[in-house]
Design a protein around this motif. Structure first.
Motif, PDB file in Angstrom:
ATOM      1  N   ALA A 236       0.839  -1.202   0.000  1.00  0.00           N
ATOM      2  CA  ALA A 236       0.000   0.000   0.000  1.00  0.00           C
ATOM      3  C   ALA A 236       0.873   1.250   0.000  1.00  0.00           C
ATOM      4  CB  ALA A 236      -0.924  -0.021   1.224  1.00  0.00           C
ATOM      5  N   HIS A 237       1.964   1.213   0.752  1.00  0.00           N
ATOM      6  CA  HIS A 237       2.872   2.353   0.802  1.00  0.00           C
ATOM      7  C   HIS A 237       3.497   2.604  -0.574  1.00  0.00           C
ATOM      8  CE1 HIS A 237       5.615   5.305   2.519  1.00  0.00           C
ATOM      9  NE2 HIS A 237       6.624   4.669   1.953  1.00  0.00           N
ATOM     10  N   LEU A 238       3.931   1.545  -1.217  1.00  0.00           N
ATOM     11  CA  LEU A 238       4.544   1.706  -2.541  1.00  0.00           C
ATOM     12  C   LEU A 238       3.549   2.340  -3.517  1.00  0.00           C
ATOM     13  CD1 LEU A 238       6.560  -1.644  -3.010  1.00  0.00           C
ATOM     14  CD2 LEU A 238       7.350   0.551  -2.118  1.00  0.00           C
ATOM     15  N   LYS A 239       2.330   1.878  -3.468  1.00  0.00           N
ATOM     16  CA  LYS A 239       1.312   2.416  -4.392  1.00  0.00           C
ATOM     17  C   LYS A 239       1.011   3.876  -4.077  1.00  0.00           C
ATOM     18  CE  LYS A 239      -0.838  -1.948  -5.574  1.00  0.00           C
ATOM     19  NZ  LYS A 239      -1.906  -2.889  -5.207  1.00  0.00           N
ATOM     20  N   HIS A 240       0.950   4.174  -2.791  1.00  0.00           N
ATOM     21  CA  HIS A 240       0.690   5.562  -2.380  1.00  0.00           C
ATOM     22  C   HIS A 240       1.812   6.486  -2.871  1.00  0.00           C
ATOM     23  CE1 HIS A 240       0.185   9.130   0.070  1.00  0.00           C
ATOM     24  NE2 HIS A 240       1.410   8.933   0.527  1.00  0.00           N
ATOM     25  N   VAL A 241       3.045   6.079  -2.615  1.00  0.00           N
ATOM     26  CA  VAL A 241       4.203   6.907  -2.981  1.00  0.00           C
ATOM     27  C   VAL A 241       4.299   7.039  -4.506  1.00  0.00           C
ATOM     28  CG1 VAL A 241       6.732   6.990  -2.969  1.00  0.00           C
ATOM     29  CG2 VAL A 241       5.497   6.421  -0.873  1.00  0.00           C
ATOM     30  N   ALA A 242       3.997   5.959  -5.192  1.00  0.00           N
ATOM     31  CA  ALA A 242       4.097   5.973  -6.660  1.00  0.00           C
ATOM     32  C   ALA A 242       3.125   6.981  -7.267  1.00  0.00           C
ATOM     33  CB  ALA A 242       3.819   4.577  -7.205  1.00  0.00           C
ATOM     34  N   ALA A 243       1.990   7.154  -6.595  1.00  0.00           N
ATOM     35  CA  ALA A 243       0.953   8.010  -7.152  1.00  0.00           C
ATOM     36  C   ALA A 243       1.115   9.472  -6.728  1.00  0.00           C
ATOM     37  CB  ALA A 243      -0.418   7.493  -6.718  1.00  0.00           C
ATOM     38  N   ASP A 244       2.002   9.712  -5.778  1.00  0.00           N
ATOM     39  CA  ASP A 244       2.156  11.056  -5.223  1.00  0.00           C
ATOM     40  C   ASP A 244       3.576  11.544  -5.543  1.00  0.00           C
ATOM     41  OD1 ASP A 244       2.736  13.242  -3.599  1.00  0.00           O
ATOM     42  OD2 ASP A 244       1.597  12.454  -1.885  1.00  0.00           O
ATOM     43  N   ARG A 245       3.648  12.402  -6.541  1.00  0.00           N
ATOM     44  CA  ARG A 245       4.945  12.822  -7.047  1.00  0.00           C
ATOM     45  C   ARG A 245       5.866  13.380  -5.952  1.00  0.00           C
ATOM     46  NH1 ARG A 245       7.581  13.412 -11.495  1.00  0.00           N
ATOM     47  NH2 ARG A 245       9.057  15.144 -11.604  1.00  0.00           N
ATOM     48  N   GLN A 246       5.274  14.193  -5.073  1.00  0.00           N
ATOM     49  CA  GLN A 246       6.086  14.783  -3.989  1.00  0.00           C
ATOM     50  C   GLN A 246       6.618  13.724  -3.042  1.00  0.00           C
ATOM     51  OE1 GLN A 246       3.866  17.841  -1.985  1.00  0.00           O
ATOM     52  NE2 GLN A 246       5.144  19.440  -2.916  1.00  0.00           N
ATOM     53  N   ALA A 247       5.751  12.774  -2.710  1.00  0.00           N
ATOM     54  CA  ALA A 247       6.169  11.702  -1.805  1.00  0.00           C
ATOM     55  C   ALA A 247       7.281  10.886  -2.452  1.00  0.00           C
ATOM     56  CB  ALA A 247       4.972  10.809  -1.459  1.00  0.00           C
ATOM     57  N   TYR A 248       7.145  10.652  -3.744  1.00  0.00           N
ATOM     58  CA  TYR A 248       8.168   9.863  -4.442  1.00  0.00           C
ATOM     59  C   TYR A 248       9.498  10.615  -4.479  1.00  0.00           C
ATOM     60  CZ  TYR A 248      10.456   6.960  -7.957  1.00  0.00           C
ATOM     61  OH  TYR A 248      11.350   6.153  -8.614  1.00  0.00           O
ATOM     62  N   GLU A 249       9.414  11.894  -4.800  1.00  0.00           N
ATOM     63  CA  GLU A 249      10.655  12.680  -4.916  1.00  0.00           C
ATOM     64  C   GLU A 249      11.379  12.839  -3.587  1.00  0.00           C
ATOM     65  OE1 GLU A 249      10.080  16.281  -7.120  1.00  0.00           O
ATOM     66  OE2 GLU A 249      10.251  15.172  -9.013  1.00  0.00           O
ATOM     67  N   LYS A 250      10.644  12.700  -2.502  1.00  0.00           N
ATOM     68  CA  LYS A 250      11.301  12.770  -1.195  1.00  0.00           C
ATOM     69  C   LYS A 250      12.412  11.736  -1.081  1.00  0.00           C
ATOM     70  CE  LYS A 250       9.735  12.353   2.946  1.00  0.00           C
ATOM     71  NZ  LYS A 250       8.701  11.668   3.746  1.00  0.00           N
ATOM     72  N   TYR A 251      12.208  10.602  -1.733  1.00  0.00           N
ATOM     73  CA  TYR A 251      13.223   9.540  -1.684  1.00  0.00           C
ATOM     74  C   TYR A 251      14.398   9.800  -2.634  1.00  0.00           C
ATOM     75  CZ  TYR A 251       9.997   6.685   1.051  1.00  0.00           C
ATOM     76  OH  TYR A 251       9.172   6.208   2.036  1.00  0.00           O
ATOM     77  N   LEU A 252      14.285  10.864  -3.408  1.00  0.00           N
ATOM     78  CA  LEU A 252      15.358  11.156  -4.372  1.00  0.00           C
ATOM     79  C   LEU A 252      16.061  12.478  -4.081  1.00  0.00           C
ATOM     80  CD1 LEU A 252      13.355  10.039  -7.521  1.00  0.00           C
ATOM     81  CD2 LEU A 252      15.254   8.797  -6.493  1.00  0.00           C
TER      82      LEU A 252
END
Ligand SMILES: *[C@@H]1O[C@H](CO)[C@@H](O)[C@H](O)[C@H]1NC(C)=O
Ligand SMILES: *[C@@H]1O[C@H](CO)[C@@H](O)[C@H](O)[C@H]1NC(C)=O
Ligand SMILES: *[C@@H]1O[C@H](CO)[C@@H](O)[C@H](O)[C@H]1NC(C)=O
Ligand SMILES: *[C@@H]1O[C@H](CO)[C@@H](O)[C@H](O)[C@H]1NC(C)=O
Ligand SMILES: *[C@@H]1O[C@H](CO)[C@@H](O)[C@H](O)[C@H]1NC(C)=O
Ligand SMILES: *[C@@H]1O[C@H](CO)[C@@H](O)[C@H](O)[C@H]1NC(C)=O
Ligand SMILES: *[C@@H]1O[C@H](CO)[C@@H](O)[C@H](O)[C@H]1NC(C)=O
Length: 347
Positions: free
Chosen positions: A286-302
C-alpha cells in the motif's frame, strides 16, 4: 569556592568523565589486540595478492594504484615468487576454503609481514574457517569493523552537480533482478507475498530473463522501485543490489538486509524503504502504491541527490590499493585467533 560552586565544578568534570570508559569501549571493542597505530609508513608498500578472487585476474601493469586511483607508493603484485618481499599478503577466502589455493605455510613468513583474510561474502558463504585460526593479522570485508573495510559502495557528501530530475516516464512500479532464487530465503518469501498485491517485473537467470551489464541499469530505471533484497541478512551486508542496481539506476530501493539503523548509517538520508518498517507486506504494498501516485512523496526519496552522491566499488584493484591508504592506521600487532567467531559475530 562555596559548596554549591564546588559541587557544580565536580559535576561539570564528573559527567563528561563518566562517558570516557564507554567511548574507549566503543573505539576498541572490535580491535582487542590493538596496541598502537603503526608509525607513519613513509616507504613503499608492497601488496601480494596470493590468488585472484573467483579465478578472474585483472592486469597489474606498472603502477596501477597511482595511475588508476592516484594512490602513490603502493605496489600490487600477483607474483607469488615475491612473497618474501611483501609487506602484506592478501588471501581471498573462497579459493582457500575450497582447496583451490592454499596458504604458504611452508615458506618463511617475514616477522613484519601481515596476512589479510579477504571476503565480500556474508557469513553463510564463508565456510571452513576454523582451519585458519591464528594465521591472519587483518580482515578485509564489507563490514565496518573489519581492519580494512571495503564496502560495495559508500555515500559521499555533495551532490554530483548534474542537477536532480526525477524521471516522470516510468512504465512499471517494481522490478527485481535475481539469479539465485531459493525458496527458503527470506527475500523469496517477501517477494511471494508482495507479488500478491502488486505486479513485479522479474529479471535475471532465475526467471530466464538475464540482463547484460549494459541492459541492467536502463531496465531497472523503467520502474519506480527496485527490490534491493540481500540473499542473506547479516551485519553490514549491503551489496551492489543497493548501490548499483537501485541507486545508480535512479530507482527507489525497497531494502531487505541488515536493520534500518545500518542503512541509516551507510546510505544517503531518506533514500530507501525498509521492509521491516511495515506491519505486513500488504502495508508495504500500500505504501509503494501511495508513494508511486504522489509525485512529492516519491521525490522525497530522491532528494538526497542534491546533497549527496554515491561511489561504488567493483574493481578488486581499487580495493587492494585501499590497503595502502589505511595502512598507517592499521593495528600493528594483531592475530585472529578465532576467525569463525569474528566472521559470524552479529553485534
Ligand atoms: C619506491 O618505489 C619507487 C618505484 O619503484 C622507487 O623508485 C623508490 O626508490 C622506492 N622507494 C623506497 C623508499 O624504497
Ligand atoms: C592526487 O593525490 C595528490 C596527493 O595525494 C593530490 O595532491 C592530487 O590533487 C591528486 N590528483 C588528482 C588528479 O586527484
Ligand atoms: C615473478 O618474480 C620472479 C622473481 O622476481 C621473476 O623471476 C618472475 O619472472 C616473475 N614472474 C612473472 C610472471 O612476472
Ligand atoms: C570445505 O572444505 C572441504 C574439504 O576441504 C571441501 O570439500 C568443501 O568444498 C569446503 N566447503 C566450502 C563451502 O568451501
Ligand atoms: C498469495 O495470494 C494467493 C491468492 O490470494 C494465496 O493463495 C497465497 O497464499 C498468497 N501467498 C502468500 C505467500 O501470501
Ligand atoms: C524517460 O525519458 C528520458 C528523457 O526523455 C529518457 O532519456 C529515458 O530513456 C526515458 N526512460 C524510460 C524508462 O522510458
Ligand atoms: C601476524 O600473525 C602471525 C600468525 O599468527 C603472528 O605470528 C605475527 O606475530 C602477527 N604479526 C603481527 C605484526 O601481529
Amino acid at each position: 569556592m562555596g559548596l554549591s560552586e564546588s559541587r557544580t565544578l565536580f559535576l561539570f568534570l564528573l559527567v563528561p568523565l563518566s562517558f570516557l570508559p564507554a567511548v574507549f569501549y566503543y573505539r576498541f571493542q572490535d580491535k582487542p589486540n590493538m596496541v598502537h597505530p603503526q608509525k607513519c609508513h613513509h616507504g613503499n608498500i608492497s601488496i601480494l595478492l596470493w590468488h585472484w578472487p573467483f579465478g578472474r585476474p585483472y592486469k597489474l601493469d606498472r603502477d596501477v594504484c597511482l595511475e588508476m586511483y592516484n594512490i602513490s607508493r603502493c605496489f600490487l603484485t600477483d607474483n607469488t615468487s615475491l612473497f618474501s618481499n611483501a609487506d602484506v599478503v592478501v588471501f581471498h577466502h573462497q579459493e582457500l576454503s575450497r582447496g583451490m589455493s592454499s596458504l604458504p605455510l611452508h615458506l618463511d613468513r617475514p616477522a613484519s609481514q601481515k596476512w589479510v583474510w579477504m571476503s565480500l561474502e556474508p557469513p553463510v558463504n564463508n565456510a571452513n574457517l576454523t582451519q585458519f585460526n591464528g594465521l591472519f593479522n587483518w580482515t578485509m570485508s564489507y563490514r565496518r569493523d573489519a581492519d580494512i573495510s571495503i564496502p560495495y559502495g559508500k555515500t559521499l557528501l555533495g551532490g554530483d552537480g548534474q542537477g536532480f530530475q526525477a524521471a516522470t516516464n516510468h512504465s512499471c512500479l517494481v522490478s527485481w533482478v535475481v539469479s539465485k532464487y531459493r525458496p527458503d530465503q527470506t527475500r523469496a518469501a517477501v517477494y511471494q507475498r508482495l507479488k500478491n498485491y502488486t505486479s513485479i517485473k522479474v529479471y535475471g537467470k532465475w526467471n530466464k530473463r538475464p540482463l547484460s551489464d549494459k541492459e541492467l541499469l536502463p531496465t531497472i530505471a523503467q520502474c519506480q522501485f527496485y527490490l534491493s533484497f540481500e540473499n542473506s541478512e547479516a551485519k553490514d551486508y549491503i551489496s551492489e543490489k543497493l548501490w548499483r542496481n537501485a541507486f545508480q539506476a535512479g530507482a527507489v530501493p525497497v531494502v531487505l538486509g541488515p536493520i534500518r539503523a545500518t542503512y541509516e548509517a551507510i546510505a544517503p538520508p531518506d533514500s530507501f524503504i525498509h521492509v521491516a518498517d511495515f506491519k505486513s507486506i500488504a502495508d508495504l504494498a500500500a505504501h509503494l502504491k501511495h508513494v508511486a501516485a504522489d509525485r512529492q512523496a516519491y521525490e522525497k526519496y530522491l532528494q538526497w541527490h542534491r546533497t549527496h552522491r554515491i561511489k561504488t566499488y567493483r574493481d578488486w584493484r581499487e580495493r587492494l590499493c585501499q590497503i595502502c591508504v589505511q595502512y598507517p592506521s592499521l593495528p600493528a600487532r594483531k592475530v585472529y585467533q578465532d576467525l569463525e567467531v569474528w566472521v559470524n559475530s552479529q553485534d
